[in-house]
Design a protein around this motif. Structure first.
Motif, PDB file in Angstrom:
ATOM      1  N   THR A  59      73.724  13.888  53.017  1.00 43.25           N
ATOM      2  CA  THR A  59      74.101  14.831  51.959  1.00 43.25           C
ATOM      3  C   THR A  59      72.949  15.778  51.647  1.00 43.25           C
ATOM      4  O   THR A  59      73.166  16.985  51.438  1.00 43.25           O
ATOM      5  N   ARG A  60      71.740  15.267  51.608  1.00 41.93           N
ATOM      6  CA  ARG A  60      70.575  16.134  51.368  1.00 41.93           C
ATOM      7  C   ARG A  60      70.464  17.193  52.453  1.00 41.93           C
ATOM      8  O   ARG A  60      70.125  18.356  52.171  1.00 41.93           O
ATOM      9  N   GLU A  61      70.764  16.822  53.690  1.00 41.76           N
ATOM     10  CA  GLU A  61      70.711  17.797  54.780  1.00 41.76           C
ATOM     11  C   GLU A  61      71.775  18.869  54.595  1.00 41.76           C
ATOM     12  O   GLU A  61      71.528  20.065  54.808  1.00 41.76           O
ATOM     13  N   VAL A  62      72.968  18.466  54.183  1.00 42.99           N
ATOM     14  CA  VAL A  62      74.049  19.428  53.931  1.00 42.99           C
ATOM     15  C   VAL A  62      73.638  20.407  52.834  1.00 42.99           C
ATOM     16  O   VAL A  62      73.857  21.621  52.936  1.00 42.99           O
ATOM     17  N   LEU A  63      73.026  19.910  51.781  1.00 40.21           N
ATOM     18  CA  LEU A  63      72.653  20.739  50.636  1.00 40.21           C
ATOM     19  C   LEU A  63      71.459  21.635  50.911  1.00 40.21           C
ATOM     20  O   LEU A  63      71.171  22.536  50.112  1.00 40.21           O
ATOM     21  N   SER A  64      70.789  21.418  52.031  1.00 48.12           N
ATOM     22  CA  SER A  64      69.553  22.156  52.300  1.00 48.12           C
ATOM     23  C   SER A  64      69.782  23.596  52.741  1.00 48.12           C
ATOM     24  O   SER A  64      68.850  24.403  52.756  1.00 48.12           O
ATOM     25  N   ALA A  65      71.024  23.955  53.080  1.00 48.84           N
ATOM     26  CA  ALA A  65      71.317  25.315  53.550  1.00 48.84           C
ATOM     27  C   ALA A  65      72.798  25.607  53.351  1.00 48.84           C
ATOM     28  O   ALA A  65      73.610  24.686  53.222  1.00 48.84           O
ATOM     29  N   PRO A  66      73.169  26.893  53.327  1.00 50.76           N
ATOM     30  CA  PRO A  66      74.584  27.251  53.171  1.00 50.76           C
ATOM     31  C   PRO A  66      75.445  26.685  54.299  1.00 50.76           C
ATOM     32  O   PRO A  66      74.977  26.485  55.426  1.00 50.76           O
ATOM     33  N   VAL A  67      76.720  26.436  53.992  1.00 50.74           N
ATOM     34  CA  VAL A  67      77.659  25.853  54.953  1.00 50.74           C
ATOM     35  C   VAL A  67      78.767  26.863  55.242  1.00 50.74           C
ATOM     36  O   VAL A  67      79.326  27.459  54.317  1.00 50.74           O
TER      37      VAL A  67
END
Length: 270
Positions: A59-67
């Motif tokens: 989840t932290r990786e997902v939140l680290s940049a726009p999707v």
């Protein structure tokens, strides 16, 4: 519904093995109402990843940049992820294009307050993959909620097309907590006591065969399975069975009720 006595008796004299964990009771009840003798032997156990921190890291990786794209593969998986991650995740995904593999995944997406752009009519991962490739994923960041199976071929296809793929596993599969029922079911199949085996997940099918291999019963099981009706809920579930070269059947729709109905029809015909 099985109120009609003729329906209740249609599987009388047949023995059906159930390897599911989460849907075992539901499937067992549907078969028993049709007169079948049901043998339970869960072939795997589901472990939620929040228990060991892997989901939080993903989840932290997902939140680290726009999707750019979010792919919801299973309803229970996507729902579990949102419940574990909270509002920050939902807000972060709000601007992304959301693709759902099927009706349950779509329901989980909407339950989170998001809106899907497209849902696979066949509810097959391959159709989702092809849809994304047709839309174009070069230079796009794709978040893929996986479901036990790491979906390596799916991810590789998107990566080869130029996407950055971020996999998010909400749960993983292990051996069942109690192996005795599974071993007893394998022995019953080898002994010729089982008429049908419906499978509802690829991990269950995989581990059913693998457990026999690990206990020196693999060859005997595969030989016996050629005389058993193997019914798989969909192509993903059927993949390990097909890889083993075993004959199997699939319902027209990837639904539990359709799977049980198929078992009923095929055993009645036999």
């Amino acid at each position: 519904m099985c109120d009609d006595g003729r329906v209740q008796e249609v599987l009388s004299g047949s023995t059906v093995g159930v390897t599911a964990e989460r849907k075992a009771e539901e499937i067992g009840d549907m078969l028993a109402r049709r007169g079948a003798r049901v043998l339970f032997g869960a072939a795997m156990h589901t472990v939620p990843l929040p228990e060991d921190g892997e989901l939080a890291a993903a989840t932290r990786e997902v939140l680290s940049a726009p999707v750019d794209f979010v792919v919801a593969i299973t309803g229970v998986g996507f729902r579990g992820w949102v419940e574990a991650a909270g509002d920050e995740l939902v807000q972060h995904l709000a601007g992304a294009r959301v693709v759902a593999r099927g009706a349950k995944a779509k329901g989980a997406v909407r339950g989170a307050g998001l809106r899907e752009e497209w849902t696979s009519p066949s509810e097959e991962s391959a159709e989702v993959r092809d849809h994304l490739l047709e839309r174009g994923v070069a230079g796009k960041r794709v978040v893929l909620q996986v479901h036990g199976d790491p979906m390596l071929e799916f991810r590789r296809a998107l990566t080869d097309a130029g996407a950055e793929v971020v996999p998010v596993a909400v749960y993983r599969w292990t051996d069942p907590v109690d192996l005795a029922p599974l071993d007893q079911l394998i022995d019953a199949v080898i002994a010729g006591e089982v008429d049908a085996l419906p499978f509802t997940s690829a991990p269950a099918a995989t581990n059913f065969l693998a457990r026999a291999d690990r206990t020196d019963r693999g060859e005997a099981l595969r030989t016996a399975l050629r005389e058993v009706l193997i019914a798989c809920v969909g192509p993903v579930t059927a993949a390990p069975i097909a890889k083993a070269g075993l004959p199997h059947v699939l319902p027209d729709r990837a639904r539990t009720a359709a799977l049980v109905k198929l078992v009923e029809q095929e055993l009645s015909a036999r």
